[in-house]
Motif scaffolding. Structure first.
Motif, PDB file in Angstrom:
ATOM      1  N   LEU A 193      -7.232   3.342   3.791  1.00 26.31           N
ATOM      2  CA  LEU A 193      -7.016   4.728   3.234  1.00 26.31           C
ATOM      3  C   LEU A 193      -6.992   5.859   4.635  1.00 26.31           C
ATOM      4  O   LEU A 193      -5.951   6.475   4.706  1.00 26.31           O
ATOM      5  CB  LEU A 193      -7.846   5.110   2.305  1.00 26.31           C
ATOM      6  CG  LEU A 193      -7.644   6.527   1.783  1.00 26.31           C
ATOM      7  CD1 LEU A 193      -6.467   6.884   1.145  1.00 26.31           C
ATOM      8  CD2 LEU A 193      -8.724   7.158   0.820  1.00 26.31           C
ATOM      9  N   TRP A 207      -3.816   5.021   6.978  1.00 28.39           N
ATOM     10  CA  TRP A 207      -2.403   5.438   6.542  1.00 28.39           C
ATOM     11  C   TRP A 207      -2.351   6.889   6.633  1.00 28.39           C
ATOM     12  O   TRP A 207      -1.278   7.570   6.908  1.00 28.39           O
ATOM     13  CB  TRP A 207      -1.847   4.853   5.433  1.00 28.39           C
ATOM     14  CG  TRP A 207      -2.377   5.235   4.068  1.00 28.39           C
ATOM     15  CD1 TRP A 207      -3.249   4.643   3.427  1.00 28.39           C
ATOM     16  CD2 TRP A 207      -1.859   6.367   3.262  1.00 28.39           C
ATOM     17  NE1 TRP A 207      -3.296   5.362   2.179  1.00 28.39           N
ATOM     18  CE2 TRP A 207      -2.553   6.365   1.948  1.00 28.39           C
ATOM     19  CE3 TRP A 207      -1.189   7.368   3.487  1.00 28.39           C
ATOM     20  CZ2 TRP A 207      -2.565   7.348   1.104  1.00 28.39           C
ATOM     21  CZ3 TRP A 207      -0.897   8.502   2.540  1.00 28.39           C
ATOM     22  CH2 TRP A 207      -1.513   8.292   1.304  1.00 28.39           C
ATOM     23  N   LEU A 208      -3.640   7.779   6.222  1.00 30.04           N
ATOM     24  CA  LEU A 208      -3.438   9.138   6.082  1.00 30.04           C
ATOM     25  C   LEU A 208      -3.419   9.746   7.605  1.00 30.04           C
ATOM     26  O   LEU A 208      -2.772  10.724   7.941  1.00 30.04           O
ATOM     27  CB  LEU A 208      -4.917   9.528   5.495  1.00 30.04           C
ATOM     28  CG  LEU A 208      -4.775   9.645   3.714  1.00 30.04           C
ATOM     29  CD1 LEU A 208      -6.163   9.904   3.521  1.00 30.04           C
ATOM     30  CD2 LEU A 208      -3.675  10.668   3.296  1.00 30.04           C
ATOM     31  N   SER A 263       2.263   4.454   9.241  1.00 29.90           N
ATOM     32  CA  SER A 263       1.576   5.019   7.786  1.00 29.90           C
ATOM     33  C   SER A 263       2.192   4.213   6.747  1.00 29.90           C
ATOM     34  O   SER A 263       1.518   3.751   5.856  1.00 29.90           O
ATOM     35  CB  SER A 263       1.941   6.262   8.089  1.00 29.90           C
ATOM     36  OG  SER A 263       1.329   7.061   6.790  1.00 29.90           O
ATOM     37  N   LEU A 272       0.155   2.045   4.244  1.00 25.81           N
ATOM     38  CA  LEU A 272       0.141   2.410   2.825  1.00 25.81           C
ATOM     39  C   LEU A 272       0.408   1.188   2.120  1.00 25.81           C
ATOM     40  O   LEU A 272      -0.333   1.040   0.814  1.00 25.81           O
ATOM     41  CB  LEU A 272       1.243   3.692   2.553  1.00 25.81           C
ATOM     42  CG  LEU A 272       1.235   3.944   1.062  1.00 25.81           C
ATOM     43  CD1 LEU A 272      -0.014   4.562   0.233  1.00 25.81           C
ATOM     44  CD2 LEU A 272       2.374   4.907   1.004  1.00 25.81           C
ATOM     45  N   TRP A 276      -2.594  -1.242   1.907  1.00 22.52           N
ATOM     46  CA  TRP A 276      -3.643  -0.420   1.227  1.00 22.52           C
ATOM     47  C   TRP A 276      -3.397  -0.473  -0.537  1.00 22.52           C
ATOM     48  O   TRP A 276      -4.326  -1.153  -1.138  1.00 22.52           O
ATOM     49  CB  TRP A 276      -3.788   0.862   1.494  1.00 22.52           C
ATOM     50  CG  TRP A 276      -4.764   1.833   0.784  1.00 22.52           C
ATOM     51  CD1 TRP A 276      -6.059   1.703   0.928  1.00 22.52           C
ATOM     52  CD2 TRP A 276      -4.530   2.883  -0.223  1.00 22.52           C
ATOM     53  NE1 TRP A 276      -7.015   2.610   0.041  1.00 22.52           N
ATOM     54  CE2 TRP A 276      -5.796   3.266  -0.712  1.00 22.52           C
ATOM     55  CE3 TRP A 276      -3.255   3.718  -0.816  1.00 22.52           C
ATOM     56  CZ2 TRP A 276      -6.082   4.080  -1.779  1.00 22.52           C
ATOM     57  CZ3 TRP A 276      -3.550   4.455  -1.541  1.00 22.52           C
ATOM     58  CH2 TRP A 276      -4.881   5.046  -2.161  1.00 22.52           C
TER      59      TRP A 276
END
Length: 471
Positions: free
Chosen positions: A205, A208-209, A236, A240, A243
């Motif tokens: 998390l 990718w943020l 990213s 994502l 994730w």
């Protein structure tokens, strides 16, 4: 007697949560108007000063859902007190900072405060009487916008009459009071979700943020087609996907993908993204517009303090709309105030796009904007709370907060990019650029209205809790 004590208790709890929320919202908005002053006093570059905002955004985006999940697992009060302690340390360090490196570290630490809102929502759901939950959540949501607006208004006078250090000392007082009050007067929730911490999910998390928000924040200086911008955005997207797949398959995920797939949840998050776009775009565009010199033919030549006063009606509108939104959520459901908020906010941007010749038009548009945001923010939090299990309140509202922040980051940069792309021969932004930027925000909020129409009515809080108690 027992009932009186109980009612006094939840009112005290609300007051402490509100104080924590105001302090965090002020820290989020006080810095931006004073960024040039801080840059000069810390003897840094424009890029270095920009990282004062970027570091805060990245930290808050990563920590908010993780802290929300930890609150669901180990106790909301414990998590909130921990978050407030970290926020107080970061704020004190920022107040003492005399170099850009220390300031950036302090802002990273302050980002932990982003979890104040989802944890506050979870405490309200656990501790308030059933019929008071929508109203309490609506008021805390309104405080988020009110604090943000007040920060923009107060930054100018604080810097002009004191120094940038006081941008942190004043909120620090509220943070410390809220922390001590929460520690001694807020009870720990009996509702917890036993399990383990999903470390891999948290790392993915965060990955990718960060890979998304860094290029979004730095795109104007790096160039949107620069290899590192494109590379980070691609990274990213890949992270994502990884994730989501990991969280879907793991037995105890950080963020339950089945919860995120619920129609009321993902559609409300989509609306939050668009509202974040519009709200943060207005916080960037309107001060810039009114601060332009009158020689441009459309600017007002406002100082930083005067520009903040143009934003004051938005704060008044949020203050008025928040309680009304809570009552509507309790009576007709949370979808109605979201629709009202989307329509009213869209109308505000239409005013800004086509009627911005006189100061009163800007004041009126910002008042309308505040009413719209007040309705929408309060209703979105209630929609999420009504749609998820009581054991997932913290992480669900945390993700909603992050989605709104991502929308705000993108909205701020795209709006600024539109204005920059239409610079006049004088080297200053043109009126046409602002008109296009305001109109694009109106279109985005019209999309939010359409999305809100498609949100199914979730099970009402009262009905859900009554059924749970009966079971």
């Amino acid at each position: 007697m027992t009932d009186a004590v109980h009612r006094q208790h939840y009112n005290v709890t609300f007051a402490l949560l509100a104080m924590a929320a105001v302090a965090y919202a002020l820290l989020q908005s006080l810095v931006a108007p004073a960024l040039l002053t801080i840059q000069h006093d810390l003897d840094t570059t424009t890029t270095g000063a920009a990282w004062i905002l970027t570091a805060y955004l990245l930290s808050a985006s990563v920590i908010t859902p993780i802290a929300g999940r930890l609150g669901d697992m180990f106790g909301k009060k414990r998590a909130l007190v921990t978050v407030l302690v970290i926020l107080a340390l970061g704020t004190a360090l920022a107040g003492l900072a005399t170099s850009i490196g220390v300031m950036i570290v302090a802002r990273v630490i302050q980002g932990a405060g982003g979890a104040v809102f989802p944890l506050a929502f979870a405490i309200i759901r656990d501790e308030f009487p059933i019929e008071r939950v929508p109203h309490g959540i609506a008021l805390i949501s309104a405080i988020m916008g009110i604090g943000g607006g007040l920060g923009i208004v107060l930054a100018g006078p604080i810097v002009e009459h004191l120094s940038y250090h006081w941008l942190f000392w004043f909120p620090l007082i509220a943070v410390v009071v809220a922390m001590l009050g929460t520690l001694f007067f807020v009870p720990e929730s009996p509702i917890k979700t036993p399990g383990r911490v999903d470390t891999v999910g948290a790392v993915l998390l965060a990955g990718w943020l960060v890979a998304l928000l860094v290029p979004v924040s730095e795109g104007p200086s790096w160039g949107w087609t620069a290899p590192r911008t494109i590379g980070l955005l691609a990274t990213s997207g890949a992270l994502l996907v990884v994730w989501v797949r990991f969280e879907w398959r793991t037995r105890m995920p950080l963020v339950d993908m089945r919860m995120m797939r619920l129609p009321p949840v993902w559609k409300t998050n989509l609306a939050a993204f668009v509202f974040g776009y519009g709200m943060f775009a207005s916080f960037v565009l309107v001060p810039q517009f009114v601060e332009l010199p009158t020689s441009t033919g459309f600017g007002f030549g406002a100082s930083v303090t005067e520009a903040g006063l143009f934003m004051l009606p938005a704060t008044v509108g949020m203050l008025a709309a928040g309680p009304i939104s809570g009552r509507l959520s309790s009576t007709v459901g949370s979808k109605v105030p979201l629709l009202v908020g989307a329509a009213v906010s869209c109308f505000a941007f239409v005013i800004l796009a086509f009627a911005h010749t006189h100061g009163w038009q800007i004041y009126f548009a910002m008042l309308v904007m505040g009413v719209g945001i007040g309705f929408a923010f309060a209703s979105m939090a209630n929609l999420i709370v009504e749609s998820v299990d009581v054991t997932q309140t913290g992480v669900a509202t945390g993700m909603n907060t992050i989605v709104r922040s991502i929308g705000g980051a993108i909205g701020s940069q795209l709006s600024a990019g539109i204005v920059t792309a239409t610079v006049a021969s004088t080297g200053l932004p043109s009126e046409r650029g602002f008109t296009i930027a305001f109109a694009s925000c109106a279109v985005a909020l019209a999309v939010a209205f359409v999305v809100a129409l498609r949100i199914p009515a979730p099970v009402r809080v009262a009905a859900r809790e009554e059924m749970a108690q009966a079971a």
